[in-house]
Design a protein around this motif. Sequence first.
Motif, PDB file in Angstrom:
ATOM      1  N   LEU A 248       0.749  -1.368   0.500  1.00  0.00           N
ATOM      2  CA  LEU A 248       0.376   0.184   0.217  1.00  0.00           C
ATOM      3  C   LEU A 248       0.932   0.897  -0.293  1.00  0.00           C
ATOM      4  O   LEU A 248       0.450   2.298  -0.531  1.00  0.00           O
ATOM      5  N   GLN A 249       2.128   1.237   0.098  1.00  0.00           N
ATOM      6  CA  GLN A 249       3.188   1.967   1.242  1.00  0.00           C
ATOM      7  C   GLN A 249       3.813   2.833  -0.707  1.00  0.00           C
ATOM      8  O   GLN A 249       3.669   4.021  -1.283  1.00  0.00           O
ATOM      9  N   SER A 250       3.819   2.267  -1.242  1.00  0.00           N
ATOM     10  CA  SER A 250       4.802   2.126  -2.604  1.00  0.00           C
ATOM     11  C   SER A 250       3.839   2.150  -3.609  1.00  0.00           C
ATOM     12  O   SER A 250       4.026   3.321  -4.226  1.00  0.00           O
ATOM     13  N   PHE A 251       2.495   2.076  -3.422  1.00  0.00           N
ATOM     14  CA  PHE A 251       1.157   2.242  -4.045  1.00  0.00           C
ATOM     15  C   PHE A 251       0.713   3.747  -4.023  1.00  0.00           C
ATOM     16  O   PHE A 251       0.764   3.991  -4.783  1.00  0.00           O
TER      17      PHE A 251
ATOM     18  N   LEU B 236       2.742   5.673  -2.626  1.00  0.00           N
ATOM     19  CA  LEU B 236       3.949   6.758  -3.492  1.00  0.00           C
ATOM     20  C   LEU B 236       4.036   6.803  -5.107  1.00  0.00           C
ATOM     21  O   LEU B 236       4.571   8.255  -5.840  1.00  0.00           O
ATOM     22  N   GLN B 237       3.695   6.152  -5.658  1.00  0.00           N
ATOM     23  CA  GLN B 237       3.898   6.560  -6.985  1.00  0.00           C
ATOM     24  C   GLN B 237       2.595   6.870  -7.137  1.00  0.00           C
ATOM     25  O   GLN B 237       2.690   7.943  -8.230  1.00  0.00           O
ATOM     26  N   LEU B 238       1.687   7.113  -6.672  1.00  0.00           N
ATOM     27  CA  LEU B 238       0.552   7.824  -6.894  1.00  0.00           C
ATOM     28  C   LEU B 238       0.411   9.071  -6.783  1.00  0.00           C
ATOM     29  O   LEU B 238       0.543  10.171  -7.473  1.00  0.00           O
ATOM     30  N   LEU B 239       1.535   9.253  -5.547  1.00  0.00           N
ATOM     31  CA  LEU B 239       1.739  10.752  -4.909  1.00  0.00           C
ATOM     32  C   LEU B 239       2.585  11.828  -6.238  1.00  0.00           C
ATOM     33  O   LEU B 239       2.685  12.656  -6.634  1.00  0.00           O
ATOM     34  N   GLU B 240       3.980  10.178  -6.702  1.00  0.00           N
ATOM     35  CA  GLU B 240       4.627  10.865  -7.959  1.00  0.00           C
ATOM     36  C   GLU B 240       3.968  11.061  -9.132  1.00  0.00           C
ATOM     37  O   GLU B 240       4.874  12.670  -9.819  1.00  0.00           O
ATOM     38  N   GLU B 241       2.248  10.977  -9.273  1.00  0.00           N
ATOM     39  CA  GLU B 241       1.785  10.938 -10.521  1.00  0.00           C
ATOM     40  C   GLU B 241       1.359  12.002 -10.660  1.00  0.00           C
ATOM     41  O   GLU B 241       1.056  13.372 -11.262  1.00  0.00           O
ATOM     42  N   HIS B 242       0.445  12.703  -9.456  1.00  0.00           N
ATOM     43  CA  HIS B 242       0.140  13.578  -8.526  1.00  0.00           C
ATOM     44  C   HIS B 242       1.156  14.472  -9.167  1.00  0.00           C
ATOM     45  O   HIS B 242       0.576  16.128  -9.963  1.00  0.00           O
ATOM     46  N   LEU B 243       2.261  14.481  -8.535  1.00  0.00           N
ATOM     47  CA  LEU B 243       3.538  15.918  -8.308  1.00  0.00           C
ATOM     48  C   LEU B 243       3.493  16.314 -10.263  1.00  0.00           C
ATOM     49  O   LEU B 243       3.549  17.015 -10.584  1.00  0.00           O
ATOM     50  N   ARG B 244       3.965  15.086 -11.371  1.00  0.00           N
ATOM     51  CA  ARG B 244       4.535  15.296 -12.330  1.00  0.00           C
ATOM     52  C   ARG B 244       3.139  16.127 -13.505  1.00  0.00           C
ATOM     53  O   ARG B 244       3.631  16.607 -13.668  1.00  0.00           O
ATOM     54  N   HIS B 245       1.599  15.135 -12.784  1.00  0.00           N
ATOM     55  CA  HIS B 245       0.899  15.997 -13.560  1.00  0.00           C
ATOM     56  C   HIS B 245      -0.063  16.931 -13.132  1.00  0.00           C
ATOM     57  O   HIS B 245       0.797  18.654 -13.310  1.00  0.00           O
ATOM     58  N   CYS B 246      -0.713  16.895 -12.154  1.00  0.00           N
ATOM     59  CA  CYS B 246      -1.319  18.037 -11.147  1.00  0.00           C
ATOM     60  C   CYS B 246      -0.741  18.828 -11.087  1.00  0.00           C
ATOM     61  O   CYS B 246      -1.303  20.383 -11.079  1.00  0.00           O
TER      62      CYS B 246
END
Length: 124
Positions: A80-83, A85-95
């Motif tokens: 869950l933590q890995s998921f 972090l991936q979601l957070l990275e995508e949020h930073l890169r996109h949003c």
Amino acid sequence: MTTTEAGVPGTTDPAATSCHGAPASPAAPGGPHGYSKQKDQHLKRLRRIEGQIRGLQRMVEEDVYCIDILTQVSASTKALQSFALQLLEEHLRHCVADAALKGGEEIDAKVAEASAAIARLLRT
């Protein structure tokens, strides 16, 4: 912001907005969210984590040794933590990157939002 049944903060406000400030549309093809392009991969990953949790339930039902259950809890938590972090990275890169291009108050709001999300992840 509300809390889901599991005690996890979540947005259930129908007036919620997407990363771009427009009304969120869960049915929008491709969606406006950073994770949208990898949605199928994320869902597959979440189903795998869900299977790990069901495995924990079975272990308890079958009276498996405590340490073995704790090992599985640790693996599920890490997944869950890995998921997250991936979601957070995508949020930073996109949003957040999109808000940075627009500048002004929008970038300040997105940075504050991301900082709060990181703080929540660190508390767990």
